[in-house]
Design a protein around this motif. Structure first.
Motif: not given
Ligand SMILES: [Fe+2]
Length: 365
Positions: A13-23, A98-100, A103-105, A125-127
Motif C-alpha cells: 500500500t506504500v509507494p514504491a521507491p523511485d529507482i533511477v538505475r542499476c548502479a 519491503y517491510r510491507e 521480506c527480510r530487510v 520476493p524472488l530471493g
C-alpha cells in the motif's frame, strides 16, 4: 508470511521507491588475483580502491564510486544487485516497501559498502539480494581521459540479468516496483520465457530469464561501438583464453544490441553490450517475440549454446549463505528451441515479408 520466494506477490500500500538505475553489482570471487586479471587487465575496468579482500571497479563514464565490487569469499556468488534511488527519502521508501512485502530487510545508515552511504539491503520476493541507496562518494569521471581509453573500453554498467523460475511472478513484482517492460518472449500457449525491464531510458536495467533460480545470469557493461567488442574477442584470442568466450559476438533480436558473452575465472557471466535503443516515452510499446523465432536471441539466427540456458551464478542471502535454487516447472526455452521436440523458424509459415521477397526476386535475376 508464507514463503516469500514462491507465494503470491502482494502489492504494497506504500509507494514504491523511485529507482533511477542499476548502479553496481557485488560479486563474491574465490581468487581475487585471477579476478583482477580478468576485470582489470583484460577488460580494463578502473580501480577506484582496493585492499587484500575487495576491489572496487568502475567503468569509463561513471562518476559514482563503483559499478562492480569483487569480494574474496569461499563460494562464487552474487551478493548484491544495487540500484540508485532518486533521493535520500527514497531509501526510507524502499525500507517501508519491503517491510510491507514481508521480506527480510537490513538498514545501515553507514552503508554496506565503501563509497556508498545510507542503504537498505533486502532479500526480495524472488530471493535476490537487492540494495537501494542514494548517498554515494563521487569520484573522477574519466570520460575525457583518452590517455586511459583502451580499444575495448567498457563505458557504462548497462544491466543485470536474473534467472527466476516464474517469470510472470517476477514481472508483476518488478512492475509494482516501477519497472516497465520493453520486450518479452512468449509462446502461443501463453508461457513467458523472459522479460526485459527498465527504469533508465534504455531497454533494461534488469531482465528476467526463466530457469532454475534465484541465480545471476549475467552482468552487462556497454561499449561505445561494435568494434570495441571485436577488440575484446581479438584480445582474448591473443591471450589464448578463447575458451572463456561463451557466446557471440552477435546482434541480438531482443534489444537490437550487439553483444558478447564471456566467463570470468569463477564462471560468472559478463555481457559486453552496445547500441540498444531509447525507451523513455511513457507509451513505449512492449515488443513481444515468439519463442520459436530463431532470430529473437540472435538476429543472424546463430544458435544459442546450451550452457547459456543452464549455467548461472548462485546468489547469497543477507547472512552470506547461498539461496536454495528452485526448479522451473514451466517449459524451458532451451527445451523448446534446442531439444528434439522443438522447432524454430526464420519466417513464420505463409509469411514471406518484403525483405524475404526482395531477396527471392534478387536471386532470380
Ligand atoms: Fe544482457
Amino acid at each position: 508470511m508464507s514463503n516469500p520466494f514462491t507465494g503470491p506477490i502482494i502489492t504494497p500500500t506504500v509507494p514504491a521507491p523511485d529507482i533511477v538505475r542499476c548502479a553496481y553489482l557485488e560479486l563474491v570471487v574465490t581468487d581475487l588475483a585471477k579476478s583482477r586479471a580478468f576485470y582489470v587487465d583484460l577488460l580494463g575496468l578502473h580501480v577506484t580502491e582496493e585492499d587484500e579482500n575487495t576491489i572496487y571497479l568502475r567503468s569509463f563514464e561513471e562518476f559514482i564510486h563503483h559499478n562492480l565490487v569483487l569480494r574474496k569469499g569461499p563460494v562464487a556468488a552474487a551478493a548484491a544487485f544495487a540500484y540508485r534511488v532518486k533521493s535520500p527519502a527514497e531509501v526510507d521508501a524502499a525500507e517501508a516497501y519491503y517491510r510491507e512485502l514481508g521480506c527480510r530487510v537490513e538498514r545501515r545508515k553507514e552503508g554496506f559498502t565503501k563509497g556508498v552511504g545510507d542503504s537498505v539491503r533486502v532479500e526480495d520476493p524472488l530471493g535476490f539480494p537487492y540494495e537501494f541507496f542514494y548517498d554515494v562518494e563521487h569520484v573522477e569521471r574519466l570520460t575525457q581521459r583518452y590517455d586511459l581509453y583502451s580499444a575495448g573500453e567498457l563505458v557504462r554498467l548497462d544491466h543485470f540479468n536474473q534467472v527466476t523460475p516464474d517469470v510472470p511472478r517476477g514481472r508483476k513484482y518488478l512492475e509494482d516496483l516501477g519497472f516497465r517492460v520493453s520486450e518479452d518472449i512468449k509462446d502461443s500457449d501463453g508461457v513467458t520465457y523472459a522479460a526485459w525491464m527498465h527504469r533508465k531510458q534504455t531497454v533494461h536495467d534488469t531482465a528476467l530469464t526463466g530457469g532454475n533460480g534465484p541465480r545471476l545470469h549475467h552482468i552487462a557493461f556497454s561499449t561505445h561501438e561494435k568494434h570495441n567488442i571485436i577488440q575484446i574477442c581479438d584480445k582474448m584470442g591473443a591471450l589464448r583464453i578463447s575458451d572463456r568466450i561463451e557466446r557471440g559476438p552477435g546482434r541480438h533480436g531482443v534489444s537490437n544490441a550487439f553483444y558478447l558473452y564471456i566467463l570470468d575465472p569463477d564462471g560468472h557471466r559478463v555481457e559486453i553490450y552496445t547500441q540498444d535503443y531509447y525507451t523513455g516515452d511513457p507509451d513505449n510499446p512492449t515488443v513481444t517475440w515468439d519463442v520459436h523465432d530463431n532470430q529473437r536471441r540472435d538476429w543472424w539466427g546463430n544458435p544459442v549454446v546450451p550452457s547459456w540456458y543452464t549455467e548461472a551464478s548462485l546468489v547469497l542471502d543477507l547472512d552470506g549463505n547461498p539461496q536454495p535454487v528452485i526448479e522451473r516447472t514451466d517449459a524451458s526455452e532451451m527445451a523448446v528451441t534446442v531439444g528434439a521436440d522443438g522447432f524454430s523458424y526464420t519466417r513464420p509459415d505463409g509469411a514471406s515479408g518484403e525483405a524475404a521477397e526482395g531477396f527471392k526476386l534478387g536471386a532470380q535475376v
